[in-house]
Design a protein around this motif. Structure first.
Motif, mmCIF file in Angstrom:
data_model
loop_
_atom_site.group_PDB
_atom_site.id
_atom_site.type_symbol
_atom_site.label_atom_id
_atom_site.label_comp_id
_atom_site.label_asym_id
_atom_site.label_seq_id
_atom_site.Cartn_x
_atom_site.Cartn_y
_atom_site.Cartn_z
ATOM 1 N N GLN A 1 16.395 29.925 64.988
ATOM 2 C CA GLN A 1 15.874 30.307 63.675
ATOM 3 C C GLN A 1 14.902 31.479 63.749
ATOM 4 O OE1 GLN A 1 17.107 28.647 60.740
ATOM 5 N NE2 GLN A 1 18.472 28.198 62.438
ATOM 6 N N LYS A 2 14.063 31.489 64.758
ATOM 7 C CA LYS A 2 13.101 32.579 64.861
ATOM 8 C C LYS A 2 13.810 33.902 65.100
ATOM 9 C CE LYS A 2 8.715 33.923 66.932
ATOM 10 N NZ LYS A 2 7.637 33.572 67.891
ATOM 11 N N ALA A 3 14.806 33.914 65.969
ATOM 12 C CA ALA A 3 15.546 35.148 66.246
ATOM 13 C C ALA A 3 16.301 35.626 65.009
ATOM 14 C CB ALA A 3 16.517 34.927 67.406
ATOM 15 N N LEU A 4 16.881 34.699 64.273
ATOM 16 C CA LEU A 4 17.596 35.065 63.048
ATOM 17 C C LEU A 4 16.636 35.656 62.018
ATOM 18 C CD1 LEU A 4 19.910 31.931 62.725
ATOM 19 C CD2 LEU A 4 20.619 34.237 63.379
ATOM 20 N N PHE A 5 15.461 35.059 61.901
ATOM 21 C CA PHE A 5 14.474 35.577 60.969
ATOM 22 C C PHE A 5 14.001 36.968 61.370
ATOM 23 C CE2 PHE A 5 9.931 35.989 59.739
ATOM 24 C CZ PHE A 5 10.119 36.115 58.378
ATOM 25 N N GLU A 6 13.851 37.195 62.666
ATOM 26 C CA GLU A 6 13.397 38.510 63.125
ATOM 27 C C GLU A 6 14.407 39.600 62.773
ATOM 28 O OE1 GLU A 6 10.539 39.257 63.944
ATOM 29 O OE2 GLU A 6 9.641 37.334 64.477
ATOM 30 N N ILE A 7 15.681 39.254 62.746
ATOM 31 C CA ILE A 7 16.698 40.226 62.306
ATOM 32 C C ILE A 7 16.449 40.588 60.849
ATOM 33 C CG2 ILE A 7 19.157 40.611 61.857
ATOM 34 C CD1 ILE A 7 19.740 38.742 64.223
ATOM 35 N N MET A 8 16.209 39.585 60.022
ATOM 36 C CA MET A 8 15.931 39.852 58.607
ATOM 37 C C MET A 8 14.659 40.678 58.458
ATOM 38 S SD MET A 8 16.685 36.131 56.880
ATOM 39 C CE MET A 8 17.853 35.010 57.654
ATOM 40 N N ARG A 9 13.633 40.302 59.205
ATOM 41 C CA ARG A 9 12.358 41.004 59.076
ATOM 42 C C ARG A 9 12.444 42.444 59.570
ATOM 43 N NH1 ARG A 9 6.834 37.997 60.684
ATOM 44 N NH2 ARG A 9 7.732 37.986 62.776
ATOM 45 N N SER A 10 13.372 42.720 60.488
ATOM 46 C CA SER A 10 13.539 44.105 60.931
ATOM 47 C C SER A 10 14.058 44.984 59.803
ATOM 48 C CB SER A 10 14.508 44.159 62.122
ATOM 49 O OG SER A 10 15.846 43.877 61.731
ATOM 50 N N HIS A 11 14.777 44.376 58.852
ATOM 51 C CA HIS A 11 15.282 45.113 57.693
ATOM 52 C C HIS A 11 14.301 45.087 56.526
ATOM 53 C CE1 HIS A 11 19.277 45.763 59.373
ATOM 54 N NE2 HIS A 11 19.303 44.495 59.751
ATOM 55 N N ASN A 12 13.541 44.002 56.432
ATOM 56 C CA ASN A 12 12.600 43.840 55.326
ATOM 57 C C ASN A 12 11.307 43.237 55.865
ATOM 58 O OD1 ASN A 12 11.141 43.275 53.031
ATOM 59 N ND2 ASN A 12 12.670 41.930 52.099
ATOM 60 N N PRO A 13 10.342 44.059 56.252
ATOM 61 C CA PRO A 13 9.102 43.553 56.844
ATOM 62 C C PRO A 13 8.300 42.636 55.931
ATOM 63 C CG PRO A 13 9.344 45.908 57.244
ATOM 64 C CD PRO A 13 10.399 45.528 56.248
ATOM 65 N N ARG A 14 8.576 42.665 54.632
ATOM 66 C CA ARG A 14 7.802 41.857 53.679
ATOM 67 C C ARG A 14 8.406 40.467 53.458
ATOM 68 N NH1 ARG A 14 7.033 45.072 48.278
ATOM 69 N NH2 ARG A 14 5.675 43.258 47.894
ATOM 70 N N ILE A 15 9.538 40.189 54.071
ATOM 71 C CA ILE A 15 10.220 38.922 53.809
ATOM 72 C C ILE A 15 9.435 37.757 54.401
ATOM 73 C CG2 ILE A 15 11.656 38.863 55.904
ATOM 74 C CD1 ILE A 15 13.994 38.011 54.046
ATOM 75 N N ASN A 16 9.441 36.635 53.696
ATOM 76 C CA ASN A 16 8.766 35.425 54.155
ATOM 77 C C ASN A 16 9.768 34.450 54.759
ATOM 78 O OD1 ASN A 16 6.107 36.109 53.238
ATOM 79 N ND2 ASN A 16 6.775 35.660 51.148
ATOM 80 N N PHE A 17 9.298 33.653 55.690
ATOM 81 C CA PHE A 17 10.116 32.608 56.307
ATOM 82 C C PHE A 17 10.043 31.358 55.436
ATOM 83 C CE2 PHE A 17 11.295 29.183 59.059
ATOM 84 C CZ PHE A 17 12.111 29.706 60.042
#
Length: 214
Positions: A120-136
């Motif tokens: 889950q953390k790695a998947l979230f980091e992919i999202m955050r690389s595209h959108n730094p403002r995204i929340n988990f």
């Protein structure tokens, strides 16, 4: 759930046209107001189909609510889903998933974070690389495993083009990563409530350990 709700491909296409018409109708309002609209992949569209909808508009206000577990029911890995929809990540519904084979296909179940087959953390980091403002945002549903009947004819009626190669590869992965899945049938109402409470508290503990904050 596409493979349960629709009996034919024509039925699914009719729903798809209706759903797309709703999006087309609300997008001018979304753009005028400036509010974000995040569309979730919800066992209805493949990631490619979902991506096609997002790419139909050039609006900064339209994005994806990415659920890495949902499209596993369409035989996509969580990594595939996140990689494809990541550039449009606006929100998420993170949940770890366990799998196991059964007679008609495979079982799919939300499990405690860190106990499933997805990082889950790695998947979230992919999202955050595209959108730094995204929340988990964490999700865990305390219920019996879902039956995904990929070995039945009915499953394939609304999913043309996936092919035997993907089925074989996905089922091989299921067998390799199979685990005992939680079941609540047979529990008393109080036991079910306690199981849900324990699961949700466990997800908070996981988040604190991973991200250092509640």
């Amino acid at each position: 759930r596409r493979y349960e709700t629709f009996a034919t491909l024509e039925d699914y296409r009719a729903w798809e046209a209706q759903a797309n018409a709703v999006i087309a109708k609300v997008m001018p309002i979304v753009d005028r107001i400036g509010v974000g609209l995040a569309l979730e992949n919800h066992k209805d569209r493949t990631a490619d189909e979902h991506l096609a909808v997002l790419q139909r508009y050039s609006s900064e206000h339209l994005g994806a609510l990415i659920d890495p577990g949902n499209n596993m029911s369409l035989m996509e890995t969580a990594q595939e889903t996140v990689n494809k929809l990541g550039p449009y990540a606006m929100a998420n519904s993170m949940k770890d998933m366990g799998v196991a084979p059964y007679a008609d296909g495979f079982l799919l179940s939300e499990v405690r974070f860190g106990k499933g087959i997805n990082d889950q953390k790695a998947l979230f980091e992919i999202m955050r690389s595209h959108n730094p403002r995204i929340n988990f945002v964490q999700e865990i549903i305390t219920r019996d495993p879902l039956e995904i009947p990929v070995l039945t004819e009915a499953y394939w009626k609304t999913l043309p083009g996936i092919g035997a190669e993907r089925l074989a590869a996905f089922m091989a992965d299921v067998r390799a990563k199979a685990s005992a899945l939680p079941v609540i049938t047979g529990l008393s109402p109080q036991q079910r409530l306690q199981a849900e409470e324990d699961n949700n508290r466990n997800t908070f503990e996981w988040a604190i350990a991973q991200f250092g904050a509640a």
